[in-house]
Design a protein around this motif. Sequence first.
Motif, PDB file in Angstrom:
ATOM      1  N   GLU A  91       0.846  -1.191   0.000  1.00 40.16           N
ATOM      2  CA  GLU A  91       0.000   0.000   0.000  1.00 40.16           C
ATOM      3  C   GLU A  91       0.878   1.236   0.000  1.00 40.16           C
ATOM      4  O   GLU A  91       2.024   1.193   0.464  1.00 40.16           O
ATOM      5  CB  GLU A  91      -0.909   0.011   1.227  1.00 40.16           C
ATOM      6  N   ALA A  92       0.339   2.327  -0.518  1.00 42.50           N
ATOM      7  CA  ALA A  92       1.074   3.584  -0.559  1.00 42.50           C
ATOM      8  C   ALA A  92       0.070   4.722  -0.707  1.00 42.50           C
ATOM      9  O   ALA A  92      -1.107   4.491  -1.014  1.00 42.50           O
ATOM     10  CB  ALA A  92       2.061   3.590  -1.716  1.00 42.50           C
ATOM     11  N   THR A  93       0.555   5.931  -0.509  1.00 43.65           N
ATOM     12  CA  THR A  93      -0.255   7.122  -0.745  1.00 43.65           C
ATOM     13  C   THR A  93       0.554   8.086  -1.588  1.00 43.65           C
ATOM     14  O   THR A  93       1.753   8.264  -1.355  1.00 43.65           O
ATOM     15  CB  THR A  93      -0.658   7.789   0.589  1.00 43.65           C
ATOM     16  N   GLY A 138      -3.524  13.024  -1.751  1.00 42.36           N
ATOM     17  CA  GLY A 138      -4.428  12.203  -0.942  1.00 42.36           C
ATOM     18  C   GLY A 138      -5.019  11.018  -1.665  1.00 42.36           C
ATOM     19  O   GLY A 138      -6.189  10.688  -1.481  1.00 42.36           O
ATOM     20  N   ILE A 139      -4.221  10.346  -2.509  1.00 45.99           N
ATOM     21  CA  ILE A 139      -4.687   9.171  -3.243  1.00 45.99           C
ATOM     22  C   ILE A 139      -4.081   7.941  -2.588  1.00 45.99           C
ATOM     23  O   ILE A 139      -2.852   7.785  -2.558  1.00 45.99           O
ATOM     24  CB  ILE A 139      -4.295   9.234  -4.732  1.00 45.99           C
ATOM     25  N   HIS A 140      -4.938   7.076  -2.043  1.00 47.93           N
ATOM     26  CA  HIS A 140      -4.474   5.845  -1.398  1.00 47.93           C
ATOM     27  C   HIS A 140      -4.448   4.730  -2.436  1.00 47.93           C
ATOM     28  O   HIS A 140      -5.417   4.526  -3.166  1.00 47.93           O
ATOM     29  CB  HIS A 140      -5.382   5.450  -0.231  1.00 47.93           C
ATOM     30  N   GLU A 166      -8.894  10.372   3.289  1.00 46.48           N
ATOM     31  CA  GLU A 166      -9.457  11.462   4.097  1.00 46.48           C
ATOM     32  C   GLU A 166      -8.673  12.764   3.898  1.00 46.48           C
ATOM     33  O   GLU A 166      -9.164  13.838   4.187  1.00 46.48           O
ATOM     34  CB  GLU A 166      -9.464  11.074   5.583  1.00 46.48           C
ATOM     35  N   ASP A 167      -7.425  12.662   3.418  1.00 47.36           N
ATOM     36  CA  ASP A 167      -6.563  13.832   3.221  1.00 47.36           C
ATOM     37  C   ASP A 167      -6.656  14.408   1.811  1.00 47.36           C
ATOM     38  O   ASP A 167      -5.866  15.290   1.451  1.00 47.36           O
ATOM     39  CB  ASP A 167      -5.103  13.452   3.514  1.00 47.36           C
TER      40      ASP A 167
END
Length: 183
Positions: free
Chosen positions: A30-32, A36-38, A73-74
């Motif tokens: 996982e990464a971001t 704010g895209i997960h 959420e960011d």
Amino acid sequence: MKSKVLNAILLVTWLSPFELLALPEMVIGEATINPGIHLTFEGAIKDDVAPLGVFLAENETDVHIEMLAHWSEDAPKGSVPGGYVAYLQVELLVKNESTDTSIAVQLAPHVNLSDNLHYAQNIKLPGKIDDKYTVKFIIEPPINGSLGLHYDWREQVGEKFTPGGNFTFEGLDFSKITKTTRR
């Protein structure tokens, strides 16, 4: 009391067809990325993806590689947390760690009932299914001209939709997921 039991039986009966939605997937990582895209990278069970001729046939596939891209959420104002992030360009490089043989494919938008919209591709591994692999996901912004950026986005977020990013995962063993079937 009888109505509660009947309702429970009806609920279980109604949900039975959806048990296929719980098929196992191999979470690669996982990464971001900004803004704010997960991202969730997965190896999934090979699948029948239409239209044939555009996507590799299920019987020629070892693994279905996926990237889920959702607003976190960011994310910038107006982005729906959990909502699909469209228009990304996603390239996948898969390298066999034993032979150095590699392949490169573009992940394309797909839709199914378990992940809904996601980026994916059926692939044939460049080697034996029990070899170890390194995968690299290269995420780039939308193709120039394919997504219009309004003034408020450019002023508050930036001139690019996203800077993208590169994510490499080593020592991956796809053997379990390649031996699993959906039907």
